[in-house]
Design an enzyme around this catalytic site. Sequence first.
Site, PDB file in Angstrom:
ATOM      1  CD  GLU A 279      -3.555 -28.221  30.590  1.00 38.60           C
ATOM      2  OE1 GLU A 279      -4.691 -28.609  30.312  1.00 38.60           O
ATOM      3  OE2 GLU A 279      -3.119 -27.123  30.223  1.00 38.60           O
TER       4      GLU A 279
ATOM      5  CB  CYS B 169       5.227 -30.019  25.100  1.00 43.50           C
ATOM      6  SG  CYS B 169       5.086 -28.269  25.494  1.00 43.50           S
TER       7      CYS B 169
ATOM      8  CB  CYS C 129       3.661 -18.753  33.677  1.00 45.31           C
ATOM      9  SG  CYS C 129       5.155 -18.011  32.960  1.00 45.31           S
TER      10      CYS C 129
ATOM     11  CB  CYS D  52       3.372 -13.447  27.645  1.00 43.92           C
ATOM     12  SG  CYS D  52       5.124 -13.564  28.092  1.00 43.92           S
TER      13      CYS D  52
ATOM     14  CB  CYS E  25       0.871 -16.927  27.049  1.00 39.57           C
ATOM     15  SG  CYS E  25       1.211 -18.560  27.721  1.00 39.57           S
TER      16      CYS E  25
ATOM     17  CB  CYS F  58       2.491 -22.558  21.501  1.00 39.43           C
ATOM     18  SG  CYS F  58       3.681 -23.639  20.778  1.00 39.43           S
TER      19      CYS F  58
HETATM   20  N1  SAH Z   1       7.822 -19.466  29.249  1.00 33.74           N
HETATM   21  C1  SAH Z   1       8.504 -20.077  28.135  1.00 33.74           C
HETATM   22  C2  SAH Z   1       7.970 -21.418  27.715  1.00 33.74           C
HETATM   23  C3  SAH Z   1       6.479 -21.595  27.548  1.00 33.74           C
HETATM   24  S1  SAH Z   1       5.608 -21.052  26.141  1.00 33.74           S
HETATM   25  C4  SAH Z   1       8.530 -19.130  26.961  1.00 33.74           C
HETATM   26  O1  SAH Z   1       7.774 -18.162  26.963  1.00 33.74           O
HETATM   27  O2  SAH Z   1       9.312 -19.326  26.047  1.00 33.74           O
HETATM   28  C5  SAH Z   1       6.185 -21.832  24.703  1.00 33.74           C
HETATM   29  C6  SAH Z   1       6.032 -20.925  23.478  1.00 33.74           C
HETATM   30  O3  SAH Z   1       4.656 -20.677  23.134  1.00 33.74           O
HETATM   31  C7  SAH Z   1       6.652 -19.563  23.718  1.00 33.74           C
HETATM   32  O4  SAH Z   1       7.388 -19.180  22.582  1.00 33.74           O
HETATM   33  C8  SAH Z   1       5.421 -18.701  23.876  1.00 33.74           C
HETATM   34  O5  SAH Z   1       5.682 -17.355  23.660  1.00 33.74           O
HETATM   35  C9  SAH Z   1       4.482 -19.302  22.859  1.00 33.74           C
HETATM   36  N2  SAH Z   1       3.087 -18.914  23.033  1.00 33.74           N
HETATM   37  C10 SAH Z   1       2.480 -18.500  24.153  1.00 33.74           C
HETATM   38  N3  SAH Z   1       1.174 -18.215  23.921  1.00 33.74           N
HETATM   39  C11 SAH Z   1       0.964 -18.460  22.611  1.00 33.74           C
HETATM   40  C12 SAH Z   1      -0.193 -18.384  21.769  1.00 33.74           C
HETATM   41  N4  SAH Z   1      -1.377 -18.005  22.250  1.00 33.74           N
HETATM   42  N5  SAH Z   1      -0.056 -18.727  20.478  1.00 33.74           N
HETATM   43  C13 SAH Z   1       1.139 -19.132  20.002  1.00 33.74           C
HETATM   44  N6  SAH Z   1       2.253 -19.239  20.750  1.00 33.74           N
HETATM   45  C14 SAH Z   1       2.174 -18.902  22.034  1.00 33.74           C
END
Ligand code: SAH
Length: 380
Positions: free
Chosen positions: A112, A125, A132, A136, A139, A363
């Site tokens: 996406e 974006c 991935c 985390c 996410c 995000c």
């Molecule tokens: N892998 C990279 C880029 C992708 S995520 C990274 O982690 O930085 C982009 C941003 O969204 C990151 O800061 C991530 O931690 C955040 N993110 C992931 N899940 C989220 C959620 N459920 N709510 C808010 N931010 C989130």
Amino acid sequence: MTSLPLTPVNLDAPARRAAMPPRHLADLDLAGRQALVAELGEPRFRARQVSTHYFGRLVRDSGQMTDLPAAAREKLTDRLLPTLLTPVRELTCDDGATHKALWRLHDGSLVESVLMGYPDRVTACLSSQAGCGMACPFCATGQAGLTRNLSTAEIVDQAVYLAGVAASGAVAGSPPRLSRVVFMGMGEPLANYNRVVAAIRRLVAPAPEGLGLSQRHITVSTVGLVPAIRRLASEDLSVTLALSLHAPDDGLRDELVPVNQRWKVSEVLEAAWEYAARTGRRVSIEYAMIKDVNDQPWRADLLGRLLAGKLAHVNLIPLNPTPGSRWDASPKPVEREFVRRLRDAGVSTTVRDTRGREIDGACGQLAAAEGDEIVAPGAP
Ligand code: SAH
């Protein structure tokens, strides 16, 4: 907070080579394209012509390339512009200012991208991987694991498509030109280092070699792969680094960002400051505000102490809901107190808007599920 199982992270999971897509002009610099065109028995200047269509005019349909001899058009577009991304679905929200595109790749993987319009700019974006591997737990992308790295051209092509959406005037209330790119879609960009850096080079090269974006308007967001941050600092690029910190202490960060088990908060911040020193660019510290997990006043104070006096800006992200998640966003008064404490410590802090939430385009919500039941918000 509830105690979480530590998720093991496997950084070395190999991407399946066989699944990589055909070569595309965006994989190559102009010299590489010229060599390819020569292999096809065409004059080298055709590389520049096709590149001008693709990067300069955002055209990929051979029928519109009337400056190419009819007999050579298909051969050139078949070899230089093979279809990499097939649109599966496009969703729009925020009154037309946010668009999310779901693409199918040549091997069936789904990714996406999101386009966000603001009065003065349009930001794409992009995804850097299908899935991935960083795991985390808050996410959505992290839940399914890594399918594979995207190729350079698969990354660039998302931007070129979205630049076309912007140019069509479809982004309500915004200029008709893509101006920024953030690597905050699916995937960990620094785990696909070479292709992501090559993609950045294409994005910033002036047309017809590339899309002509400004380096300063490109942001690479990472969980904190320390050797890759150091390597990025040594490239002749001055893109913005965003570090997904989410906790100022190792105990909690080990759970929220499992790669912290390998590189600790102090190490990752040291690499970030080195990046800031080498590039002169302020590092963006990303911090998702998770109710009763990482939003306590003492954590704000600890974060403030870690960042005070550094070339850093904190971006607080209200936690976006993800399927099956046991967590909620912090209440607004808690968020305000967190901001206040950081600012009192002298740390510049803003709260990110929650663009694209209704279409799971915010995000951490990108999961690339193909569901027929999903319709654009506002649709009858
Ligand atoms: N892998 C990279 C880029 C992708 S995520 C990274 O982690 O930085 C982009 C941003 O969204 C990151 O800061 C991530 O931690 C955040 N993110 C992931 N899940 C989220 C959620 N459920 N709510 C808010 N931010 C989130």
